[in-house]
Design an enzyme around this catalytic site. Structure first.
Site, mmCIF file in Angstrom:
data_model
loop_
_atom_site.group_PDB
_atom_site.id
_atom_site.type_symbol
_atom_site.label_atom_id
_atom_site.label_comp_id
_atom_site.label_asym_id
_atom_site.label_seq_id
_atom_site.Cartn_x
_atom_site.Cartn_y
_atom_site.Cartn_z
ATOM 1 N N HIS A 45 0.865 -1.191 0.000
ATOM 2 C CA HIS A 45 0.000 0.000 0.000
ATOM 3 C C HIS A 45 0.896 1.234 0.000
ATOM 4 C CE1 HIS A 45 1.250 -0.601 4.131
ATOM 5 N NE2 HIS A 45 1.251 0.715 4.186
ATOM 6 N N HIS A 132 5.615 6.676 -0.827
ATOM 7 C CA HIS A 132 6.286 5.477 -1.341
ATOM 8 C C HIS A 132 5.538 4.228 -0.889
ATOM 9 C CE1 HIS A 132 7.792 5.887 2.770
ATOM 10 N NE2 HIS A 132 7.897 4.570 2.761
HETATM 11 P P1 2AM Z 1 6.727 2.275 5.918
HETATM 12 O O1 2AM Z 1 6.135 1.128 5.167
HETATM 13 O O2 2AM Z 1 7.451 3.258 5.101
HETATM 14 O O3 2AM Z 1 7.446 1.844 7.172
HETATM 15 C C1 2AM Z 1 1.889 0.921 8.615
HETATM 16 O O4 2AM Z 1 2.919 0.714 9.531
HETATM 17 C C2 2AM Z 1 2.293 1.940 7.603
HETATM 18 O O5 2AM Z 1 2.549 3.199 8.233
HETATM 19 C C3 2AM Z 1 3.537 1.568 6.832
HETATM 20 O O6 2AM Z 1 3.301 1.808 5.477
HETATM 21 C C4 2AM Z 1 4.595 2.510 7.373
HETATM 22 O O7 2AM Z 1 5.456 3.053 6.406
HETATM 23 C C5 2AM Z 1 3.801 3.703 7.813
HETATM 24 N N1 2AM Z 1 4.525 4.448 8.823
HETATM 25 C C6 2AM Z 1 4.933 5.739 8.714
HETATM 26 N N2 2AM Z 1 5.522 6.149 9.847
HETATM 27 C C7 2AM Z 1 5.549 5.092 10.687
HETATM 28 C C8 2AM Z 1 6.054 4.894 12.000
HETATM 29 N N3 2AM Z 1 6.629 5.873 12.695
HETATM 30 N N4 2AM Z 1 5.935 3.678 12.540
HETATM 31 C C9 2AM Z 1 5.338 2.680 11.835
HETATM 32 N N5 2AM Z 1 4.821 2.803 10.607
HETATM 33 C C10 2AM Z 1 4.921 3.995 10.018
#
Ligand code: 2AM
Length: 192
Positions: A45, A132
């Site tokens: 996603h 992203h």
């Molecule tokens: P990431 O995939 O770039 O880690 C669920 O965890 C979603 O929230 C993921 O897509 C994650 O991005 C995003 N996310 C953004 N900030 C986060 C954080 N501080 N901790 C965990 N997930 C985060």
């Protein structure tokens, strides 16, 4: 409490194309592959806002705050047309796919969601907006050569479209076998 985030979904064909890329990633040199944690293709996603711990009774308030933003926002067709790594291709810790251009409409929407969530007590993102799709998490000790080659080889691959029809508020439950994402609300984009 629920652990929540707001995201765009990927159509099944795009998830399948990224799934094929992740199979290839697993076939890298064994020493590199052992230290990679690919995201399950059903879970792929694009996050617009990570909310974190959210009291259950705040979910309706949050949904109500997101609704008018979704209704008045219309995203152009967007495709994922490249991969890269954070913090850099030479030191990859997060492997991602991203729309290379235009990124502005997504950044603008993420910013609007951020502003609507601030008064509800959700902190602003300190790292700036870098829309992203996370593909894999990579341990620091991973041999870099095969990974850097992989990134260079696929830097400009076309993986297909993003689903720009709706914003989805997801709950994320962490489990030893991977995260489980459950949609709590689906808000049509551009329904005004
Ligand atoms: P990431 O995939 O770039 O880690 C669920 O965890 C979603 O929230 C993921 O897509 C994650 O991005 C995003 N996310 C953004 N900030 C986060 C954080 N501080 N901790 C965990 N997930 C985060």
């Amino acid at each position: 409490m629920k652990r929540c985030f707001v995201a765009l979904r990927l159509p099944e064909e795009t998830r399948a194309a990224l799934g094929r890329l992740l199979v290839e990633l697993r076939e890298l040199a064994p020493a590199a592959a052992r230290r990679l944690r690919p995201v399950r293709s059903t879970n792929l996603h694009l996050t617009l806002k990570f909310l974190g711990a959210t009291p259950d009774d705040q979910v309706p308030t949050l949904t109500a705050a997101l609704e008018p933003i979704a209704r008045r926002s219309r995203l152009p067709p967007l495709t994922l047309d490249g991969i890269g790594a954070f913090p850099s291709a030479d030191r990859p810790r997060i492997l991602f796919a991203a729309p290379l251009h235009p990124q502005e409409p997504l950044c603008h929407l993420a910013e609007e969601i951020e502003q609507a969530c601030l008064p509800l007590g959700f902190a602003a993102e300190k790292r700036g907006q870098h829309p992203h799709v996370t593909l894999a998490r990579i341990e620091a000790a991973t041999p870099r050569g095969p990974l850097s080659d992989f990134i260079a080889r696929h830097a400009h691959d076309a993986f297909g479209a993003l689903d720009v029809s709706a914003l989805v508020l997801f709950e994320s439950q962490l489990s030893p076998s991977g995260s489980i994402y459950t949609p709590l609300a689906t808000l049509a984009l551009g329904a005004a």
